[in-house]
Scaffold this motif. Structure first.
Motif, PDB file in Angstrom:
ATOM      1  N   PHE A 122      -4.492   8.296  -3.453  1.00 31.70           N
ATOM      2  CA  PHE A 122      -3.969   8.945  -2.253  1.00 31.70           C
ATOM      3  C   PHE A 122      -4.779  10.177  -1.872  1.00 31.70           C
ATOM      4  O   PHE A 122      -5.118  10.370  -0.704  1.00 31.70           O
TER       5      PHE A 122
ATOM      6  N   ARG B 230       6.358  -0.984   1.412  1.00 28.46           N
ATOM      7  CA  ARG B 230       6.379   0.438   1.751  1.00 28.46           C
ATOM      8  C   ARG B 230       5.991   1.331   0.586  1.00 28.46           C
ATOM      9  O   ARG B 230       5.595   2.469   0.783  1.00 28.46           O
ATOM     10  N   GLY B 231       6.140   0.817  -0.629  1.00 23.96           N
ATOM     11  CA  GLY B 231       5.843   1.645  -1.795  1.00 23.96           C
ATOM     12  C   GLY B 231       4.774   0.985  -2.653  1.00 23.96           C
ATOM     13  O   GLY B 231       4.589  -0.233  -2.587  1.00 23.96           O
ATOM     14  N   LEU B 232       4.085   1.800  -3.452  1.00 27.04           N
ATOM     15  CA  LEU B 232       3.000   1.256  -4.266  1.00 27.04           C
ATOM     16  C   LEU B 232       3.490   0.288  -5.349  1.00 27.04           C
ATOM     17  O   LEU B 232       2.861  -0.751  -5.552  1.00 27.04           O
TER      18      LEU B 232
ATOM     19  N   LEU C 250      -7.011   0.549  -2.344  1.00 22.08           N
ATOM     20  CA  LEU C 250      -6.549   1.878  -1.937  1.00 22.08           C
ATOM     21  C   LEU C 250      -7.579   2.950  -2.264  1.00 22.08           C
ATOM     22  O   LEU C 250      -7.626   4.005  -1.633  1.00 22.08           O
TER      23      LEU C 250
ATOM     24  N   ARG D  55       5.214  -4.850   8.167  1.00 26.10           N
ATOM     25  CA  ARG D  55       6.128  -3.748   8.495  1.00 26.10           C
ATOM     26  C   ARG D  55       5.585  -2.967   9.677  1.00 26.10           C
ATOM     27  O   ARG D  55       4.390  -2.906   9.893  1.00 26.10           O
TER      28      ARG D  55
ATOM     29  N   ARG E 293      -0.149  -5.051   1.087  1.00 22.84           N
ATOM     30  CA  ARG E 293      -0.081  -3.737   1.715  1.00 22.84           C
ATOM     31  C   ARG E 293       0.593  -3.809   3.084  1.00 22.84           C
ATOM     32  O   ARG E 293       1.241  -2.875   3.523  1.00 22.84           O
TER      33      ARG E 293
ATOM     34  N   TRP F 206      -2.730   8.560   5.731  1.00 25.42           N
ATOM     35  CA  TRP F 206      -1.267   8.669   5.736  1.00 25.42           C
ATOM     36  C   TRP F 206      -0.594   7.305   5.827  1.00 25.42           C
ATOM     37  O   TRP F 206       0.636   7.214   5.830  1.00 25.42           O
ATOM     38  N   ASP F 207      -1.353   6.240   5.917  1.00 24.76           N
ATOM     39  CA  ASP F 207      -0.778   4.903   5.876  1.00 24.76           C
ATOM     40  C   ASP F 207      -0.569   4.444   4.424  1.00 24.76           C
ATOM     41  O   ASP F 207      -0.162   3.321   4.161  1.00 24.76           O
ATOM     42  N   PHE F 208      -0.867   5.318   3.487  1.00 30.53           N
ATOM     43  CA  PHE F 208      -0.721   4.998   2.062  1.00 30.53           C
ATOM     44  C   PHE F 208       0.721   4.576   1.763  1.00 30.53           C
ATOM     45  O   PHE F 208       1.661   5.178   2.275  1.00 30.53           O
ATOM     46  N   PRO F 209       0.872   3.512   0.929  1.00 32.04           N
ATOM     47  CA  PRO F 209       2.234   3.046   0.657  1.00 32.04           C
ATOM     48  C   PRO F 209       2.997   3.992  -0.275  1.00 32.04           C
ATOM     49  O   PRO F 209       2.971   3.827  -1.496  1.00 32.04           O
TER      50      PRO F 209
END
Lengths: 276, 241
Positions: A168, A223-225, A29, A275, A219, B85-88
């Motif tokens: 992020f 949906r969440g980190l 990330l 997803r 990934r 914006w594809d960040f989880p």
């Protein structure tokens, strides 16, 4: 029936896989995943130099710790070289990684041929560092891998929120006064630790895959980190254990390749069920 | 009263090419639009003031203080395109990042901070989408998530980098409503902006940049045809006020 030795190897590789998955998730990330490739290749001259030094000093040729120390030092030098090359902004990160990893790998290969001309003790097991050979793992090695995995996960957990904010949106994290340099350094140290610890089992050519493949697969389907990190760790552990099992059953298959192929099965499944 | 924001003798360059030359400017409280053509140094001014890019010389002050002593009072809203914006993460996850300086670094986000994030999301009309993956939001909704994150910082000064660029009408109205709400609470906003038609109706002051300060001051005085013409170089198709 799984014997004691095989069990040790399985657990050690599973721990390595888990640590790689967890650290790899953040490296991916943060856009640093390919650094693992540079670290792996840059470690070779250090491994060779350490073994030559041990042979010259008459030390125990098969002890892992000095070799890993050499690997870590030389990988660190590689990272410093990378930073020096990219500092001016004239050489991009991808080009610099290419230059550094090939330069260090070439240097290591020359060293390896020198070592091969030396008495048996100096080169014993060195080639395993290239493709990986988990079968030679001792109980101590497995414990080391397990401890490392726990340590990495503890650091990631302790820095979870700032690391997530940094991955992020670096500009925002910086504007909040978060210690960006230290967070990046911590992530880099974890990456280095995982890569170096994974060298004997997975090999320097494929250690990058152990960091990227589980994280990339996780990934695709989460949906969440927090879910991504946990899944990447689990996939890494599963790939490590099953790869190690395959390579202990079929002596000709190097562990690194078996681990990566096992991980790719998971990645394929993630691709199929990603997803939307 | 101390100005919420000021820069003095600020010089910034990219690879030897000057981007901002000798900018000295002081913002009055209220809503300020930062205007200028592409490459005028608008975003550069915000980034250099916040220490996100190095300045060659000069300094920025926030409420009369260096940034390190005023950080808790300053919120930054980067350009939407600057992140993946594809960040989880969910909208709530992102907005809760604003509360990081008040949180411990591990474990679940505390209930009070999640609540603050939800309030901020509600203020931009996204209460129902708090748990949605950010990649599945529209561009305008993503922009409002960024605005909510800035609001959740609980700051007194907001530096916003083009929040109204390429957004839908609902988002534009929401942002304007939020701006006026902030002004009513006595907060200040510096907003990099491109649409000259909204200035007179919605902003108190302007800073017009083109590599340096072209004009600055209350909209009625500084937002003139001649200043616009000088900044934009008489480009055709630009509404003049």
């Amino acid at each position: 029936m799984i014997g004691h030795n095989t069990l040790i190897v399985l657990l050690g590789c599973a721990a390595l896989g888990a640590a790689s998955g967890v650290v790899g998730a953040f490296a991916l990330l943060r856009g640093r995943a390919l650094l693992a490739d540079a670290i792996g290749h840059a470690a070779l001259p250090g491994v060779v130099a350490a073994s030559l030094l041990m042979a010259a000093l008459g030390g125990p040729a098969r002890s892992l710790a000095p070799l890993l120390l050499g690997a870590a030092l030389s990988a660190w030098l590689g990272l410093l070289a990378l930073r020096a090359l990219t500092a001016s902004g004239r050489i991009r990160q991808d080009a610099a990684i290419g230059v550094v990893l090939s330069a260090f790998y070439a240097l290591g290969t020359v060293g390896l041929s020198v070592a091969q001309a030396m008495p048996e003790a100096a080169q014993a097991g060195l080639s395993h560092f290239i493709l990986g050979q988990a079968a030679t793992m001792t109980e101590g090695d497995a414990l080391l891998a397990g401890g490392l995995a726990l340590g990495c996960m503890a650091v990631i957990a302790a820095l979870f929120h700032p690391l997530r904010a940094l991955c992020f949106d670096e500009a925002f994290a910086r504007s909040q006064g978060l210690p960006i340099r230290w967070l990046d350094l911590a992530l880099l140290a974890l990456l280095l630790a995982v890569c170096v610890a994974g060298l004997p089992a997975v090999g320097l050519l494929l250690v990058v895959a152990l960091l990227i493949v589980p994280a990339a697969a996780a990934r695709l389907v989460t949906r969440g980190l927090p879910a991504m990190v946990v899944l990447a760790g689990a996939l890494g552990a599963a790939a490590g254990a099953s790869g190690a099992l395959i390579s202990t059953r079929f002596e000709n298959i190097p562990t690194g390749a078996a681990v990566v192929l096992a991980g790719l099965l998971g990645f394929g499944a993630a691709l199929a069920f990603q997803r939307r | 009263m101390t100005a919420p924001f000021s820069v003095s003798r600020l010089n910034v360059s990219y690879a030897g090419r000057p981007a901002l030359s000798d900018v000295t400017w002081q913002a009055a409280p209220g809503l300020t639009a930062i205007l200028g053509p592409n490459g005028a140094g608008k975003s550069t001014l915000l980034k250099a003031a916040l220490g996100l890019i190095p300045a060659d010389s000069g300094e920025a002050r926030f409420f009369g203080l260096p940034l390190d002593q005023a950080r808790a009072r300053v919120a930054y809203l980067p350009q939407r395109a600057s992140v993946d914006w594809d960040f989880p993460a969910s909208a709530l996850d992102i907005v809760a990042m604003a509360r990081l300086p008040r949180m411990r670094w591990w474990g679940p986000v505390p209930r009070a901070e999640r609540e603050a994030a939800r309030v901020a999301l509600a203020a931009v009309g996204l209460a129902d989408l708090a748990d949605r993956q950010i990649g599945r939001l529209s561009g305008g909704q993503q922009q409002r998530v960024f605005l909510a994150r800035a609001l959740a910082q609980g700051a007194d000064l907001f530096l916003m980098d083009e929040p109204m660029a390429a957004v839908d009408a609902v988002t534009e109205q929401t942002i304007l409503a939020v701006l006026h709400g902030l002004a009513r609470e006595g907060k200040s906003v510096l907003m990099v902006h491109h649409d000259l038609s909204l200035i007179t109706a919605h902003f108190d002051q302007v800073l017009i940049l083109a590599g340096g300060v072209i004009a600055a001051g209350p909209v009625g005085e500084a937002f003139t045809d001649s200043a616009i013409a000088r900044a934009f170089g008489g480009l055709p198709g630009r509404p003049a006020g």
